[in-house]
Design a protein around this motif. Structure first.
Motif, PDB file in Angstrom:
ATOM      1  N   LYS A 235       0.957  -1.177   0.030  1.00  0.00           N
ATOM      2  CA  LYS A 235       0.055   0.071   0.020  1.00  0.00           C
ATOM      3  C   LYS A 235       0.913   1.246   0.077  1.00  0.00           C
ATOM      4  CE  LYS A 235      -3.334  -0.112   3.027  1.00  0.00           C
ATOM      5  NZ  LYS A 235      -4.065  -0.186   4.229  1.00  0.00           N
TER       6      LYS A 235
ATOM      7  N   THR B 296       1.535   0.691 -16.347  1.00  0.00           N
ATOM      8  CA  THR B 296       1.452   1.031 -14.872  1.00  0.00           C
ATOM      9  C   THR B 296      -0.035   0.870 -14.106  1.00  0.00           C
ATOM     10  OG1 THR B 296       2.921   2.811 -15.606  1.00  0.00           O
ATOM     11  CG2 THR B 296       1.959   2.955 -13.626  1.00  0.00           C
ATOM     12  N   GLY B 297      -1.007   0.792 -15.113  1.00  0.00           N
ATOM     13  CA  GLY B 297      -2.299   0.801 -14.480  1.00  0.00           C
ATOM     14  C   GLY B 297      -2.696  -0.866 -13.969  1.00  0.00           C
TER      15      GLY B 297
ATOM     16  N   ASP C  83      -3.568  -3.278  -5.946  1.00  0.00           N
ATOM     17  CA  ASP C  83      -4.894  -3.031  -5.346  1.00  0.00           C
ATOM     18  C   ASP C  83      -5.504  -4.577  -4.878  1.00  0.00           C
ATOM     19  OD1 ASP C  83      -6.700  -1.255  -4.371  1.00  0.00           O
ATOM     20  OD2 ASP C  83      -8.044  -1.997  -6.112  1.00  0.00           O
TER      21      ASP C  83
ATOM     22  N   ARG D 273       2.574   1.716  -3.407  1.00  0.00           N
ATOM     23  CA  ARG D 273       2.067   1.826  -4.534  1.00  0.00           C
ATOM     24  C   ARG D 273       1.598   3.606  -4.213  1.00  0.00           C
ATOM     25  NH1 ARG D 273      -4.351   0.151  -4.839  1.00  0.00           N
ATOM     26  NH2 ARG D 273      -4.393   1.716  -3.002  1.00  0.00           N
ATOM     27  N   LYS D 274       1.246   4.200  -2.992  1.00  0.00           N
ATOM     28  CA  LYS D 274       1.175   5.715  -2.747  1.00  0.00           C
ATOM     29  C   LYS D 274       2.246   6.290  -3.163  1.00  0.00           C
ATOM     30  CE  LYS D 274       1.083   7.209   1.270  1.00  0.00           C
ATOM     31  NZ  LYS D 274       0.734   7.451   2.869  1.00  0.00           N
TER      32      LYS D 274
ATOM     33  N   ASN E 237      -0.795  -1.199 -10.924  1.00  0.00           N
ATOM     34  CA  ASN E 237      -1.596  -0.476  -9.845  1.00  0.00           C
ATOM     35  C   ASN E 237      -2.831  -1.605  -9.246  1.00  0.00           C
ATOM     36  OD1 ASN E 237      -2.154   1.624  -7.879  1.00  0.00           O
ATOM     37  ND2 ASN E 237      -3.934   2.147  -9.368  1.00  0.00           N
ATOM     38  N   ASN E 238      -3.588  -2.190 -10.376  1.00  0.00           N
ATOM     39  CA  ASN E 238      -4.579  -2.930 -10.101  1.00  0.00           C
ATOM     40  C   ASN E 238      -3.958  -4.296  -9.282  1.00  0.00           C
ATOM     41  OD1 ASN E 238      -6.366  -1.040 -11.447  1.00  0.00           O
ATOM     42  ND2 ASN E 238      -6.400  -2.294 -13.335  1.00  0.00           N
TER      43      ASN E 238
ATOM     44  N   ILE F  74       3.719   4.318  -7.434  1.00  0.00           N
ATOM     45  CA  ILE F  74       2.979   3.846  -8.561  1.00  0.00           C
ATOM     46  C   ILE F  74       1.841   5.097  -8.909  1.00  0.00           C
ATOM     47  CG2 ILE F  74       1.055   2.398  -9.590  1.00  0.00           C
ATOM     48  CD1 ILE F  74       3.982   1.250  -9.376  1.00  0.00           C
ATOM     49  N   GLU F  75       1.190   5.594  -7.790  1.00  0.00           N
ATOM     50  CA  GLU F  75       0.281   6.676  -8.056  1.00  0.00           C
ATOM     51  C   GLU F  75       0.938   8.044  -8.715  1.00  0.00           C
ATOM     52  OE1 GLU F  75      -2.038   7.003  -4.403  1.00  0.00           O
ATOM     53  OE2 GLU F  75      -3.021   5.152  -4.723  1.00  0.00           O
TER      54      GLU F  75
ATOM     55  N   ILE G 235       1.324   7.446 -12.397  1.00  0.00           N
ATOM     56  CA  ILE G 235       0.196   7.509 -13.135  1.00  0.00           C
ATOM     57  C   ILE G 235      -0.292   8.983 -13.341  1.00  0.00           C
ATOM     58  CG2 ILE G 235      -2.433   6.968 -13.173  1.00  0.00           C
ATOM     59  CD1 ILE G 235      -1.682   4.409 -11.416  1.00  0.00           C
TER      60      ILE G 235
END
Length: 167
Positions: free
Chosen positions: A98, A140-141, A148, A101-102, A144-145, A105-106, A109
């Motif tokens: 988590k 990248t999406g 998640d 990703r924050k 991210n998925n 990755i975010e 994006i």
């Protein structure tokens, strides 16, 4: 190998591995020390065992608390702060995923979406560039998925998915 030797090797090696993953070596060593400890440790104990400064210990303990994988523990009769690592490995995996990703990755994006906002969208060069950014956005999406799904899943679900992928 003696237990003390194994713990020391674990702490040092975990710190080395962490640098390969883009994580501060000392932060990983502090976390490994707290994980391997049978009890909550004070800042002084962390400093002594890792031979680091108070500022370095405090900064890394706070960072680990920000990541949600270390918490303060009250010790009756003590004025010092004590720290304890979350020892549920699945929870650790999800929290670290988590947080990464924050932090990693975010922002990518958002950055890729920003790069697609160019004025001359009709030129051949712009179309190629936008397609390239779309391709990066797609990959990248998907990452991210996947992250998640891992964050929201339980350990049995992920083990089943990995097992199916390996067959």
């Amino acid at each position: 190998m003696q237990l003390s030797e194994a713990k020391e090797k674990y702490i040092q090696t975990w710190g080395t591995f962490a640098t390969n993953w883009g994580i501060n070596r000392t932060m990983a060593q502090v976390h490994a020390l707290l994980l391997a400890s049978g009890k909550a440790l004070s800042t002084d104990e962390v400093m002594e065992q890792l031979k680091i400064s108070r500022g370095n210990a405090n900064m890394n303990l706070r960072a680990l608390m920000d990541w949600g994988i270390v918490k303060k523990e009250f010790v009756k009769g003590e004025r010092k702060e004590y720290f304890l690592a979350e020892k549920d490995v699945w929870y650790l995996f999800k929290q670290i995923t988590k947080e990464r990703r924050k932090r990693e990755i975010e922002p990518v994006i958002s950055f890729l979406e920003e790069l697609k906002n160019i004025e001359d969208k009709d030129s051949e060069g712009a179309k190629e560039f936008i397609k390239l950014m779309d391709d990066f956005s797609s990959v990248t999406g998907k990452i991210n998925n996947i992250m998640d799904l891992a964050i929201k899943s339980d350990d049995h679900w992920l083990v089943g998915k990995i097992t199916n992928l390996l067959k």
